[in-house]
Design a protein around this motif. Structure first.
Motif, mmCIF file in Angstrom:
data_model
loop_
_atom_site.group_PDB
_atom_site.id
_atom_site.type_symbol
_atom_site.label_atom_id
_atom_site.label_comp_id
_atom_site.label_asym_id
_atom_site.label_seq_id
_atom_site.Cartn_x
_atom_site.Cartn_y
_atom_site.Cartn_z
ATOM 1 N N VAL A 85 0.852 -1.178 0.000
ATOM 2 C CA VAL A 85 0.000 0.000 0.000
ATOM 3 C C VAL A 85 0.894 1.236 0.000
ATOM 4 N N SER A 86 0.357 2.364 -0.460
ATOM 5 C CA SER A 86 1.136 3.599 -0.482
ATOM 6 C C SER A 86 0.212 4.802 -0.423
ATOM 7 N N THR A 87 0.818 5.959 -0.200
ATOM 8 C CA THR A 87 0.096 7.206 -0.374
ATOM 9 C C THR A 87 -0.033 7.488 -1.870
ATOM 10 N N ASN A 88 -0.853 8.485 -2.206
ATOM 11 C CA ASN A 88 -1.303 8.672 -3.582
ATOM 12 C C ASN A 88 -0.186 9.008 -4.555
ATOM 13 N N ASP A 89 0.844 9.724 -4.138
ATOM 14 C CA ASP A 89 1.854 10.230 -5.067
ATOM 15 C C ASP A 89 3.050 9.310 -5.244
ATOM 16 N N VAL A 90 2.923 8.063 -4.809
ATOM 17 C CA VAL A 90 3.961 7.060 -5.070
ATOM 18 C C VAL A 90 3.634 6.347 -6.371
ATOM 19 N N GLU A 91 4.621 6.215 -7.231
ATOM 20 C CA GLU A 91 4.439 5.537 -8.518
ATOM 21 C C GLU A 91 4.962 4.109 -8.422
ATOM 22 N N VAL A 92 4.116 3.154 -8.818
ATOM 23 C CA VAL A 92 4.468 1.734 -8.822
ATOM 24 C C VAL A 92 4.560 1.293 -10.278
ATOM 25 N N SER A 93 5.748 0.915 -10.730
ATOM 26 C CA SER A 93 5.941 0.577 -12.137
ATOM 27 C C SER A 93 6.911 -0.588 -12.264
ATOM 28 N N VAL A 94 7.079 -1.063 -13.496
ATOM 29 C CA VAL A 94 8.022 -2.139 -13.744
ATOM 30 C C VAL A 94 9.441 -1.595 -13.599
ATOM 31 N N GLY A 95 10.277 -2.322 -12.881
ATOM 32 C CA GLY A 95 11.647 -1.894 -12.689
ATOM 33 C C GLY A 95 12.639 -2.743 -13.436
ATOM 34 N N LEU A 96 12.457 -4.064 -13.371
ATOM 35 C CA LEU A 96 13.412 -4.974 -13.995
ATOM 36 C C LEU A 96 12.753 -6.326 -14.202
ATOM 37 N N GLN A 97 12.967 -6.895 -15.364
ATOM 38 C CA GLN A 97 12.536 -8.257 -15.660
ATOM 39 C C GLN A 97 13.717 -9.019 -16.237
ATOM 40 N N LYS A 98 13.885 -10.245 -15.776
ATOM 41 C CA LYS A 98 15.012 -11.034 -16.267
ATOM 42 C C LYS A 98 14.627 -12.499 -16.274
ATOM 43 N N LYS A 99 14.789 -13.144 -17.432
ATOM 44 C CA LYS A 99 14.590 -14.587 -17.529
ATOM 45 C C LYS A 99 15.920 -15.256 -17.265
ATOM 46 N N LEU A 100 15.920 -16.208 -16.353
ATOM 47 C CA LEU A 100 17.163 -16.840 -15.935
ATOM 48 C C LEU A 100 17.237 -18.268 -16.449
ATOM 49 N N GLY A 101 18.107 -18.490 -17.394
ATOM 50 C CA GLY A 101 18.415 -19.847 -17.812
ATOM 51 C C GLY A 101 17.397 -20.423 -18.769
#
Length: 238
Positions: free
Chosen positions: A110-126
């Motif tokens: 959960v967060s306050t309204n002005d926090v942005e939640v977005s994709v940061g990093l995706q990695k397929k391993l092996g």
């Protein structure tokens, strides 16, 4: 807004709100709340006051939900509670331009309204015979307060410039977004998919990193042998 964390093994985050205050959480994650709260669902929430559907889509790609829910306190105020989904701890993070974080997929609560939640990093391993595994981190930016749930016991390290740490990706729970992260194979250790190497994340300082002793996959593997199985013979059709 006054936070209170209750419990130890399976903690609960209780947030008391003044009249008109609001917070943002993923839909369906609320555990209990006092009456009278206004609830509104939109793709625009969790975007730091910017964007709409595209921001929600980026969040979805990052392992979160397309829609988030805004809880607005009534004229009398009230509280909302969120229970942890795994044994572990709940941590509060102050987010601003100088404090941006990367958190393991599924850890955002959960967060306050002005926090942005977005994709940061995706990695397929092996690759391996089972197609390999993947790791996803969500990025928490903007300006406000966020709460995250981390699994098991938490060990923290401050890495100085030039220092680095090799970590199994599932145990890398939270780190400052400016810290470089790369993935490498370690030869000589058979991984669980019968490969000839093991994938580890290497995180570089300077910065702070939070490691979790439990991973969802290891918890699921520990429970799996005790789950009931359907031993009844298949029905025959006539």
């Amino acid at each position: 807004m006054q936070p209170r964390i209750v419990g130890t093994t399976m903690p609960v985050l209780e947030l008391s709100l003044e009249p008109g205050e609001h917070l943002i959480a993923e839909g369906g994650d609320v555990s209990w709340l006092s009456p009278g709260f206004g609830m509104e669902t939109s793709t625009a929430f969790g975007s730091g006051g910017r964007g709409g559907f595209m921001s929600g889509l980026k969040r979805l790609i990052g392992g979160g939900q397309l829609f988030l829910t805004k809880y607005t306190a009534p004229r009398t105020g009230g509280f909302v509670a969120f229970a942890a989904q795994l044994p572990g701890v709940i941590r509060e993070l102050q987010i601003d331009a100088a404090d941006v974080y990367m958190v393991q997929q599924g850890s955002f609560m959960v967060s306050t309204n002005d926090v942005e939640v977005s994709v940061g990093l995706q990695k397929k391993l092996g690759g391996g015979i089972f197609g390999g595994a993947g790791v996803v981190f969500q990025k928490l930016s903007g300006n406000g307060t966020a709460w995250v749930q981390l699994a098991g016991e938490i060990v923290e390290y401050d890495l100085a410039a030039g220092e680095s740490l090799l970590v199994h990706p599932g145990h890398l729970a939270l780190f400052r977004a400016e810290m470089p992260l790369e993935f490498a194979t370690v030869k000589g250790v058979k991984n669980k998919f019968f490969g000839d190497s093991m994938f580890l994340a290497q995180i570089h300082g300077p910065g702070h990193v939070w490691l979790q002793s439990m991973t969802p996959s290891k918890l699921a593997a520990a429970i799996e042998p005790y789950l009931p199985r359907d031993t009844s013979p298949p029905s025959s059709s006539t």
